[in-house]
Design a protein around this motif. Structure first.
Motif, short mmCIF file in Angstrom:
data_model
loop_
_atom_site.label_atom_id
_atom_site.label_comp_id
_atom_site.label_asym_id
_atom_site.label_seq_id
_atom_site.Cartn_x
_atom_site.Cartn_y
_atom_site.Cartn_z
N VAL A 77 0.87 -1.17 0.00
CA VAL A 77 0.00 0.00 0.00
C VAL A 77 0.91 1.23 0.00
O VAL A 77 1.68 1.43 0.95
CB VAL A 77 -0.94 0.01 1.24
CG1 VAL A 77 -1.83 1.23 1.23
CG2 VAL A 77 -1.76 -1.27 1.30
N GLY A 96 0.84 -1.61 4.30
CA GLY A 96 0.49 -0.21 4.56
C GLY A 96 1.29 0.39 5.69
O GLY A 96 2.17 -0.25 6.28
N VAL A 111 -2.02 0.37 -4.81
CA VAL A 111 -2.06 -0.98 -4.22
C VAL A 111 -1.46 -1.98 -5.21
O VAL A 111 -1.95 -2.10 -6.34
CB VAL A 111 -3.50 -1.41 -3.87
CG1 VAL A 111 -3.48 -2.60 -2.92
CG2 VAL A 111 -4.30 -0.28 -3.27
#
Ligand code: SF4
Ligand code: FES
Length: 262
Positions: free
Chosen positions: A76, A82, A105
């Motif tokens: 991410v 992420g 992504v």
């Protein structure tokens, strides 16, 4: 505390029909995103919309959705799972983003992880490393026998920290060499620290390292990005222990040794 309003997000998602197809980033808007949704719930909602529009949904891996199974995983904005510290992508929430953000992504990328479709990669190579030695085959008795062996609390804690590895592959995806050393060292450590794991310690470290090389993972050159990418905060201390175990195996094992990782 003011409540965060629903957001409009622009996703740039990797779309790839199959392992032999060329992939590309596709721009897909996600409207009315509840900040309390998890990242995967946001993808679920987006997929429902895509299906209603007769378009292909975005394929992604997931199972427990609570950071336990290690099935989920994607880059991410260039970061495995992420930007949340110590969490998997299924534990990441949309409130970590702002209205109007563009989020890129992509799948985990490594030579040993072939893209199957969109964000799904084949992480069987990690299973092969486990099959090579990530187990105990000696008779360790029952639970009562285990409880009868005194082990220092500190050692138990360290073994448990190593055993927290969920095999997600984020360490591989973050490493410039696509090395699986943090994963392998965690698996070696969790057994090497405990008496039940000692009888096979030397054959285990050699067999797992050999399989890591066979699977096409790179070597560890101490960049340490694996440690910061790991959702279970597995420490590179385990890589140091792996290296000591490898040296001891060289001195005491009768098996032929060839090391290129670590
Ligand atoms: S060491 Fe961490 S990043 Fe690597 S596979 Fe295990 S849990 Fe995932
Ligand atoms: S789905 Fe199980 S750890 Fe994310």
């Amino acid at each position: 505390m003011s409540e965060q309003k629903n957001m409009s997000i622009t996703l740039k998602v990797w779309r790839q029909k199959g392992p032999k197809e060329r992939g590309r980033l596709e721009t897909i808007p996600a409207e009315d995103v509840d900040p309390n949704m998890s990242f995967l719930e946001m993808l679920d909602a987006l997929n429902e919309k895509l299906i209603l529009e007769d378009k292909e949904p975005i394929e992604f891996d997931n199972d427990c959705r609570e950071g336990i199974c290690g099935t989920c995983g994607a880059m991410v904005n260039g970061i495995p799972h992420g930007q949340g510290k110590g969490m998997t992508i299924c534990q990441l929430h949309m409130r970590a983003f702002n209205d109007g953000d563009t989020i890129v992504v992509e799948p985990f990328r490594a030579r040993a992880f072939k893209v199957i479709k969109d964000l799904i990669v084949d992480r069987c190579a990690l299973d092969k490393i486990i099959q090579a030695g990530g187990y105990i085959s000696v008779n360790t008795g029952g639970a009562a026998d285990a409880n009868a062996i005194p082990i220092a609390q500190e050692t138990v804690e360290e073994a448990m920290d190593a055993a927290a590895c969920v095999g997600c592959g984020a360490c591989v995806a973050s490493c410039p060499n696509a090395s699986a050393m943090l994963f392998v060292s965690a698996k070696v450590s969790q057994f090497a620290l405990l008496p039940q794991g000692r009888p096979e310690a030397y054959t285990r470290v050699l067999a797992m390292l050999k399989e890591m090389d066979n699977c096409g993972f790179g070597n560890c050159t101490n960049h340490r990005v694996c440690e910061s990418a790991c959702p279970k905060e597995v420490s590179i201390i385990h890589i140091a222990r792996f290296n000591r175990e490898f040296l001891k195996a060289g001195l005491f094992s009768r098996l032929p040794i060839k090391k290129s990782g670590g």
